[in-house]
Motif scaffolding. Structure first.
Motif, short mmCIF file in Angstrom:
data_model
loop_
_atom_site.label_atom_id
_atom_site.label_comp_id
_atom_site.label_asym_id
_atom_site.label_seq_id
_atom_site.Cartn_x
_atom_site.Cartn_y
_atom_site.Cartn_z
N LEU A 1 27.81 16.21 -48.86
CA LEU A 1 29.18 15.98 -49.33
C LEU A 1 29.33 14.49 -49.63
O LEU A 1 28.56 13.67 -49.10
N ASP A 2 30.34 14.12 -50.41
CA ASP A 2 30.64 12.69 -50.52
C ASP A 2 32.07 12.35 -50.09
O ASP A 2 32.39 11.20 -49.86
N ILE A 3 32.93 13.37 -49.95
CA ILE A 3 34.33 13.11 -49.59
C ILE A 3 34.70 13.89 -48.32
O ILE A 3 34.41 15.08 -48.20
N LEU A 4 35.38 13.20 -47.41
CA LEU A 4 35.99 13.90 -46.28
C LEU A 4 37.50 13.90 -46.51
O LEU A 4 38.13 12.84 -46.55
N CYS A 5 38.06 15.08 -46.68
CA CYS A 5 39.48 15.24 -46.98
C CYS A 5 40.19 15.60 -45.68
O CYS A 5 40.09 16.74 -45.21
N ILE A 6 40.90 14.65 -45.10
CA ILE A 6 41.53 14.87 -43.79
C ILE A 6 42.94 15.42 -44.06
O ILE A 6 43.77 14.73 -44.65
N VAL A 7 43.17 16.67 -43.65
CA VAL A 7 44.46 17.30 -43.94
C VAL A 7 45.33 17.28 -42.68
O VAL A 7 44.90 17.75 -41.62
N VAL A 8 46.53 16.71 -42.81
CA VAL A 8 47.45 16.65 -41.67
C VAL A 8 48.86 17.00 -42.16
O VAL A 8 49.13 17.01 -43.36
N THR A 9 49.73 17.27 -41.21
CA THR A 9 51.13 17.56 -41.54
C THR A 9 51.98 17.32 -40.31
O THR A 9 51.44 17.01 -39.22
N CYS A 10 53.30 17.42 -40.48
CA CYS A 10 54.19 17.17 -39.33
C CYS A 10 54.33 18.39 -38.44
O CYS A 10 54.86 18.31 -37.34
N GLU A 11 53.87 19.56 -38.92
CA GLU A 11 53.99 20.77 -38.11
C GLU A 11 52.89 21.76 -38.46
O GLU A 11 53.00 22.40 -39.51
N PRO A 12 51.80 21.81 -37.68
CA PRO A 12 51.57 21.13 -36.41
C PRO A 12 51.05 19.70 -36.61
O PRO A 12 50.28 19.45 -37.55
N LEU A 13 51.44 18.80 -35.70
CA LEU A 13 50.97 17.41 -35.77
C LEU A 13 49.49 17.34 -35.42
O LEU A 13 49.00 18.15 -34.63
N ASN B 1 50.13 17.39 -46.05
CA ASN B 1 50.60 18.66 -46.61
C ASN B 1 51.97 19.04 -46.04
O ASN B 1 52.43 18.47 -45.07
N LYS B 2 52.60 20.01 -46.68
CA LYS B 2 53.90 20.57 -46.30
C LYS B 2 55.03 19.58 -46.58
O LYS B 2 55.94 19.39 -45.75
N SER B 3 54.98 18.94 -47.75
CA SER B 3 56.03 17.97 -48.11
C SER B 3 57.38 18.65 -48.28
O SER B 3 58.41 17.97 -48.37
N ASP B 4 57.39 19.98 -48.30
CA ASP B 4 58.67 20.71 -48.42
C ASP B 4 59.40 20.82 -47.09
O ASP B 4 60.58 21.17 -47.06
N LEU B 5 58.73 20.51 -45.96
CA LEU B 5 59.39 20.69 -44.66
C LEU B 5 60.35 19.52 -44.35
O LEU B 5 60.12 18.38 -44.78
N ALA B 6 61.37 19.81 -43.56
CA ALA B 6 62.38 18.78 -43.22
C ALA B 6 61.75 17.63 -42.43
O ALA B 6 62.18 16.48 -42.54
N CYS B 7 60.74 17.93 -41.62
CA CYS B 7 60.13 16.88 -40.79
C CYS B 7 59.21 15.96 -41.60
O CYS B 7 58.72 14.94 -41.09
N PHE B 8 58.95 16.30 -42.88
CA PHE B 8 57.89 15.60 -43.62
C PHE B 8 58.22 14.14 -43.91
O PHE B 8 57.37 13.26 -43.76
N LYS B 9 59.46 13.87 -44.33
CA LYS B 9 59.79 12.52 -44.82
C LYS B 9 59.53 11.47 -43.73
O LYS B 9 58.86 10.46 -43.98
N ASN B 10 60.04 11.73 -42.55
CA ASN B 10 59.83 10.77 -41.44
C ASN B 10 58.35 10.63 -41.13
O ASN B 10 57.86 9.53 -40.86
N TYR B 11 57.64 11.77 -41.16
CA TYR B 11 56.21 11.73 -40.83
C TYR B 11 55.45 10.88 -41.86
O TYR B 11 54.67 10.00 -41.50
N GLU B 12 55.75 11.14 -43.14
CA GLU B 12 55.08 10.39 -44.19
C GLU B 12 55.37 8.89 -44.05
O GLU B 12 54.47 8.05 -44.19
N GLU B 13 56.64 8.57 -43.72
CA GLU B 13 57.01 7.15 -43.57
C GLU B 13 56.31 6.49 -42.39
O GLU B 13 56.15 5.28 -42.35
N SER B 14 55.92 7.31 -41.40
CA SER B 14 55.21 6.72 -40.26
C SER B 14 53.71 6.58 -40.54
O SER B 14 53.05 5.71 -39.99
N ILE B 15 53.18 7.43 -41.41
CA ILE B 15 51.73 7.45 -41.65
C ILE B 15 51.31 6.51 -42.78
O ILE B 15 50.32 5.77 -42.65
N ARG B 16 52.03 6.53 -43.89
CA ARG B 16 51.59 5.75 -45.06
C ARG B 16 51.37 4.26 -44.76
O ARG B 16 50.33 3.71 -45.14
N PRO B 17 52.33 3.59 -44.06
CA PRO B 17 52.10 2.16 -43.81
C PRO B 17 50.83 1.89 -42.98
O PRO B 17 50.18 0.88 -43.16
#
Ligand SMILES: Nc1nc2c(ncn2[C@@H]2O[C@H](COP(=O)(O)OP(=O)(O)OP(=O)(O)O)[C@@H](O)[C@H]2O)c(=O)[nH]1
Ligand SMILES: [Mg+2]
Length: 311
Positions: free
Chosen positions: A81-93, A118-134
């Protein structure tokens, strides 16, 4: 590729592994066949093989991604392989430190890690994304997607269309198979329910499978797991590959073998004191450092290490 004057040997790639049998896709005509293998034969999805009289001969691997589980068992996550795609979401963390260990393991074994939220449609996503991206934006490419709403999946498609072969890894229930189903609707992989009480999936995928994407590139769906113990990472590799230390370590530490603990002239400690590395990230690093130092002492893992160094 058929060898000249030898029609009995054919080359292929393992595209699914069922324990005592594997599916092989032949390189010459893309047809598939199931071939029996011994249990624990050591073959994994992505392995290039020669098939001769129903016997598999594994060809040398270009790359290998390994992890250790909580009981010390070593698992090869994938080969070539050349890519490791790490999939996470806010539920389950994801479990604490999962993303960091996965990034370090990928870098130490020559893979490029990418993060899929993943699961950007969930209500918990926005806060989670804001904590992870930075935390990770200067370390790797990040894709925010929703398998449910088919949001932003084109970005992932375009990325893999450059000719990458990657694998989805992450806890059970984060939506790995759901994303692949949307990328390739005809494959129809089984997807699971999240149990309400635990907010966790139930290990729906039990077999790793490799899929060719329509616009190019290949992706492996894998069963969910939580432990990404760093069995193939040295202390020296951890000190440079820990995500978030990239900027600080552009200025080399005073000592070449600095572990960023309490050595004088340490760039990481200077960044910590200046507030450009936060204390929580540094604490995670120290915890993983201890783990890697402990694994380093274990003779049973030394053979793997020595073999890796030779290659
Ligand atoms: N709301 C929402 N739910 C999703 C999304 N993607 C997946 N799910 C749901 O999450 C659950 C688990 O999805 P799977 O695709 O089976 O998860 P997995 O990561 O493949 O799980 P394992 O195979 O057990 O490792 C299913 O109920 C999906 O419908 C999404 O983007 N949004
Ligand atoms: Mg799955």
């Amino acid at each position: 590729m058929k060898k000249e004057n030898d029609n009995s040997k054919r080359e292929g790639v393992i595209v699914a592994h069922y324990g005592v049998a594997v599916d092989v896709q032949y390189t010459d005509d893309s047809s598939r066949a199931m071939v029996r293998v011994k249990r624990n034969s050591g073959h994994v999805v992505g392995d290039a093989v020669l098939i001769e009289d129903d016997t598999l001969i594994r060809l040398e691997r270009r790359s290998e991604l390994a992890r250790m589980d909580a009981r010390g068992g070593v698992h090869i996550v994938g080969a070539n392989l050349d890519i490791l795609c790490i999939v996470v979401t806010c539920e389950p963390l994801p479990p604490p430190g999962f993303i960091d260990r996965a990034i370090v393991a990928a870098r130490a074994s020559g893979h490029t890690p990418v993060l899929v939220l993943n699961k950007s449609d969930l209500a918990c996503f926005k806060n989670y994304e804001e904590s992870i991206r930075p935390l990770y934006r200067n370390s790797l490419e990040i894709f925010s997607v929703s398998a449910e709403k088919s949001d932003n999946l084109d970005e992932l498609k375009h990325f893999f269309a450059k000719g990458h072969r990657g694998i989805f890894v992450g806890s059970t229930g984060v939506g790995k198979s759901s994303i692949l189903n949307k990328l390739l609707p005809e494959i129809n992989l089984a997807t699971g329910e999240i149990s309400e009480s635990k907010k966790r999936g139930r290990h729906t995928t039990t077999v790793s499978t490799l899929h060719l994407l329509e616009d190019g590139g290949e992706l492996v769906d894998s069963p969910g797991f939580n432990d990404f113990g760093l069995v193939d990472t040295s202390v020296a590799e951890l000190t440079v590959y820990f995500p978030g230390f990239e900027k600080a370590t552009e200025t080399p530490c005073k000592f070449r073998d600095c572990k960023h603990r309490n050595e004088p002239g340490c760039s990481v400690i200077e960044a910590l004191n200046a507030g450009t590395i936060n204390q929580a990230r540094y604490n995670t690093y120290l915890q993983i450092l201890e783990e890697v130092e402990t694994i380093d002492q274990e003779p049973k893992y030394r053979e793997r290490r020595n073999r890796r160094k030779k290659n």
